[in-house]
Scaffold this motif. Sequence first.
Motif, PDB file in Angstrom:
ATOM      1  N   LEU A 184      18.939 -16.944 -25.406  1.00 11.44           N
ATOM      2  CA  LEU A 184      18.733 -16.183 -24.171  1.00 11.44           C
ATOM      3  C   LEU A 184      18.670 -17.105 -22.956  1.00 11.44           C
ATOM      4  CD1 LEU A 184      18.201 -13.126 -23.672  1.00 11.44           C
ATOM      5  CD2 LEU A 184      15.779 -13.666 -23.588  1.00 11.44           C
ATOM      6  N   GLY A 185      19.282 -16.702 -21.856  1.00  8.70           N
ATOM      7  CA  GLY A 185      19.164 -17.478 -20.622  1.00  8.70           C
ATOM      8  C   GLY A 185      20.508 -17.972 -20.126  1.00  8.70           C
ATOM      9  N   LYS A 186      20.613 -18.112 -18.816  1.00  6.23           N
ATOM     10  CA  LYS A 186      21.865 -18.533 -18.204  1.00  6.23           C
ATOM     11  C   LYS A 186      22.165 -19.988 -18.545  1.00  6.23           C
ATOM     12  CE  LYS A 186      24.275 -18.262 -13.772  1.00  6.23           C
ATOM     13  NZ  LYS A 186      24.224 -17.854 -12.367  1.00  6.23           N
ATOM     14  N   ASN A 187      23.447 -20.328 -18.585  1.00  5.53           N
ATOM     15  CA  ASN A 187      23.826 -21.695 -18.950  1.00  5.53           C
ATOM     16  C   ASN A 187      23.545 -22.687 -17.823  1.00  5.53           C
ATOM     17  OD1 ASN A 187      26.426 -22.871 -17.541  1.00  5.53           O
ATOM     18  ND2 ASN A 187      26.619 -20.644 -17.584  1.00  5.53           N
ATOM     19  N   GLU A 188      23.549 -23.970 -18.191  1.00  9.69           N
ATOM     20  CA  GLU A 188      23.293 -25.059 -17.225  1.00  9.69           C
ATOM     21  C   GLU A 188      24.375 -26.121 -17.386  1.00  9.69           C
ATOM     22  OE1 GLU A 188      20.635 -25.694 -15.162  1.00  9.69           O
ATOM     23  OE2 GLU A 188      19.173 -24.179 -15.721  1.00  9.69           O
ATOM     24  N   CYS A 189      25.632 -25.694 -17.404  1.00  3.27           N
ATOM     25  CA  CYS A 189      26.684 -26.614 -17.836  1.00  3.27           C
ATOM     26  C   CYS A 189      27.512 -27.242 -16.724  1.00  3.27           C
ATOM     27  CB  CYS A 189      27.622 -25.920 -18.808  1.00  3.27           C
ATOM     28  SG  CYS A 189      26.792 -25.487 -20.341  1.00  3.27           S
ATOM     29  N   ALA A 190      27.402 -26.764 -15.497  1.00  3.61           N
ATOM     30  CA  ALA A 190      28.299 -27.265 -14.459  1.00  3.61           C
ATOM     31  C   ALA A 190      27.726 -28.494 -13.766  1.00  3.61           C
ATOM     32  CB  ALA A 190      28.578 -26.173 -13.437  1.00  3.61           C
ATOM     33  N   ALA A 191      28.624 -29.365 -13.325  1.00  6.37           N
ATOM     34  CA  ALA A 191      28.188 -30.656 -12.799  1.00  6.37           C
ATOM     35  C   ALA A 191      27.793 -30.630 -11.333  1.00  6.37           C
ATOM     36  CB  ALA A 191      29.294 -31.688 -12.991  1.00  6.37           C
ATOM     37  N   SER A 192      28.421 -29.812 -10.531  1.00  8.13           N
ATOM     38  CA  SER A 192      28.412 -30.129  -9.117  1.00  8.13           C
ATOM     39  C   SER A 192      27.262 -29.588  -8.291  1.00  8.13           C
ATOM     40  CB  SER A 192      29.705 -29.626  -8.490  1.00  8.13           C
ATOM     41  OG  SER A 192      29.789 -28.245  -8.706  1.00  8.13           O
ATOM     42  N   ALA A 193      26.887 -28.360  -8.546  1.00  6.83           N
ATOM     43  CA  ALA A 193      26.125 -27.628  -7.532  1.00  6.83           C
ATOM     44  C   ALA A 193      24.712 -28.165  -7.297  1.00  6.83           C
ATOM     45  CB  ALA A 193      26.045 -26.157  -7.926  1.00  6.83           C
ATOM     46  N   TYR A 194      24.171 -28.883  -8.245  1.00  9.03           N
ATOM     47  CA  TYR A 194      22.751 -29.146  -8.221  1.00  9.03           C
ATOM     48  C   TYR A 194      22.263 -29.899  -6.982  1.00  9.03           C
ATOM     49  CZ  TYR A 194      18.145 -30.555  -9.773  1.00  9.03           C
ATOM     50  OH  TYR A 194      16.807 -30.760  -9.866  1.00  9.03           O
ATOM     51  N   ALA A 195      22.891 -31.039  -6.697  1.00  5.35           N
ATOM     52  CA  ALA A 195      22.414 -31.857  -5.577  1.00  5.35           C
ATOM     53  C   ALA A 195      22.477 -31.063  -4.275  1.00  5.35           C
ATOM     54  CB  ALA A 195      23.230 -33.134  -5.470  1.00  5.35           C
ATOM     55  N   ALA A 196      23.569 -30.325  -4.109  1.00  6.14           N
ATOM     56  CA  ALA A 196      23.736 -29.523  -2.897  1.00  6.14           C
ATOM     57  C   ALA A 196      22.619 -28.489  -2.775  1.00  6.14           C
ATOM     58  CB  ALA A 196      25.099 -28.835  -2.914  1.00  6.14           C
ATOM     59  N   GLN A 197      22.294 -27.850  -3.908  1.00  9.13           N
ATOM     60  CA  GLN A 197      21.227 -26.834  -3.883  1.00  9.13           C
ATOM     61  C   GLN A 197      19.884 -27.450  -3.509  1.00  9.13           C
ATOM     62  OE1 GLN A 197      21.207 -25.141  -7.779  1.00  9.13           O
ATOM     63  NE2 GLN A 197      22.955 -23.822  -7.373  1.00  9.13           N
ATOM     64  N   GLN A 198      19.629 -28.640  -4.046  1.00 10.02           N
ATOM     65  CA  GLN A 198      18.355 -29.283  -3.801  1.00 10.02           C
ATOM     66  C   GLN A 198      18.189 -29.657  -2.331  1.00 10.02           C
ATOM     67  OE1 GLN A 198      15.895 -29.559  -6.344  1.00 10.02           O
ATOM     68  NE2 GLN A 198      17.461 -28.148  -7.069  1.00 10.02           N
ATOM     69  N   SER A 199      19.313 -30.020  -1.703  1.00  9.45           N
ATOM     70  CA  SER A 199      19.211 -30.462  -0.311  1.00  9.45           C
ATOM     71  C   SER A 199      19.314 -29.290   0.656  1.00  9.45           C
ATOM     72  CB  SER A 199      20.294 -31.502  -0.018  1.00  9.45           C
ATOM     73  OG  SER A 199      21.559 -30.930  -0.253  1.00  9.45           O
TER      74      SER A 199
END
Lengths: 385, 78
Positions: A369-384
């Motif tokens: 259960l739960g959404k995947n966490e497989c993509a590389a890019s979005a994280y840093a942008a989201q954090q900033s």
Amino acid sequence: MLTPYSANELFNWLRQKDDFLLLDVRNEEDFGRFQVESPYKVHMLNVPYFDFMEEEEASVAKVPRNKKIKVVCAKEGSAQYVGEILESHGFDDVGYLKEGIVSWGNMLAPVRVNDEGEAYEVWQFIRPGKASLSWGLISEGELSIFDPSRNLEFYEEFAAEHGCKITQTFETHLQADYISGSRFISKATGSKVFGHSGDFMGASFDYTAVQNGDIFKASPKGPDIEVVHSPGHTPGSTCYKIDDTYVVSGDTIFLVSLGRPDLGGKAVEWAGMLYETMTKKIRTMDPTLQILPGHYIEWAEADENLVFMDTLQNILDSNAAIYGISSEADFVEFIKQNIRKQPDVYAEIRKVNAGWLDPEDDEQSSMDLGKNECAASAYAAQQSA
Amino acid sequence: MSEMNFDQVLDCKGMNCPLPVIKTKKAIDTMDSGQVLKMIATDPGSKNDISAWASRTGHELLINEQTDEGYVFFIKKK
């Protein structure tokens, strides 16, 4: 009368933009971690069932009167409980999700990808609860499935409805974020399983090891399925090119990203492999190929028919921030910047997918259960942001 | 497994949600302020539900742990 509804019915209402309230009565923590994601805007409200128990009047007052109410809970008991309270307050169109949020998590929705009348059929199976996609190819009554999830019942019904037989399943890699259905489908139907030994060596079940350049058939006279080994997300990551037209890209190419190479715990080494795959395999492919990815990140990536597909050219052009990086050092740096924790359960899921662990059905459902966490890019942008 | 004194015990093993929380509420309602209820459940959902319910109602969740017996809660009535 309180009416039960299935996850597939819920998806169809969401898809048709029906007007209703989705009332999720789980506790706030569970709701925050995982909830129904709709292709379109949906009116959703979280009021835990124990709020109805503690302050019935105030909780009921939060629920709009002029709408159909669809209640969601963990299993279904609490949704029924709240549904009955609402009915006793005069709400007359209330439903509860059968088998709870887990059934939403497992639900698959089929969408035809290519036009009617083609020699073969390409199907997309969306799993909205995971934001993942498996793909089907029907040719001469034979169904090949790419990256099936563990919803065996769905695939068997789909095959029966379309008058075909599941003959083979292709794994693009050893999944860490969901439990693969290939083993179960193979056991139930006798279908063959294909995968790359870079990921599946040592697996406890029989599989056919594929190698770069191998060509398989969808059916005796059907289209070719060509193997493109594309290591990086995992060492055995593989894309499957269908009829020189489509590429089932697994977690290698996403419509708005690349598959993160840090899930295996060797971020720098695998990022180097991924860079080589990107420069020597992806960028050199025919840019008109239609990419069929293993996941999406947002519903916005889908077209008006909810198909997640785009040409390689468009993907390269619109994601130049990753696909345009021109040195391995810069690429590795980009990956390092974007490293984020992976869910703890991923290590266990890998073991299940290699056949080394065989938990009870309930346990598998909850791991899955739960959404995947497989993509590389979005994280840093989201954090900033 | 942690152990502590309690005034009442409630067995919710085998029950699915919402029953463990409903029964817990009923039991707490009969108790005096400061008394402690020990509740045991097997529904995995009760772990987060009891904790969320306790913080919502103001009862103090002293212990929330998983044991061989099931999920064990010690709740002190506010």
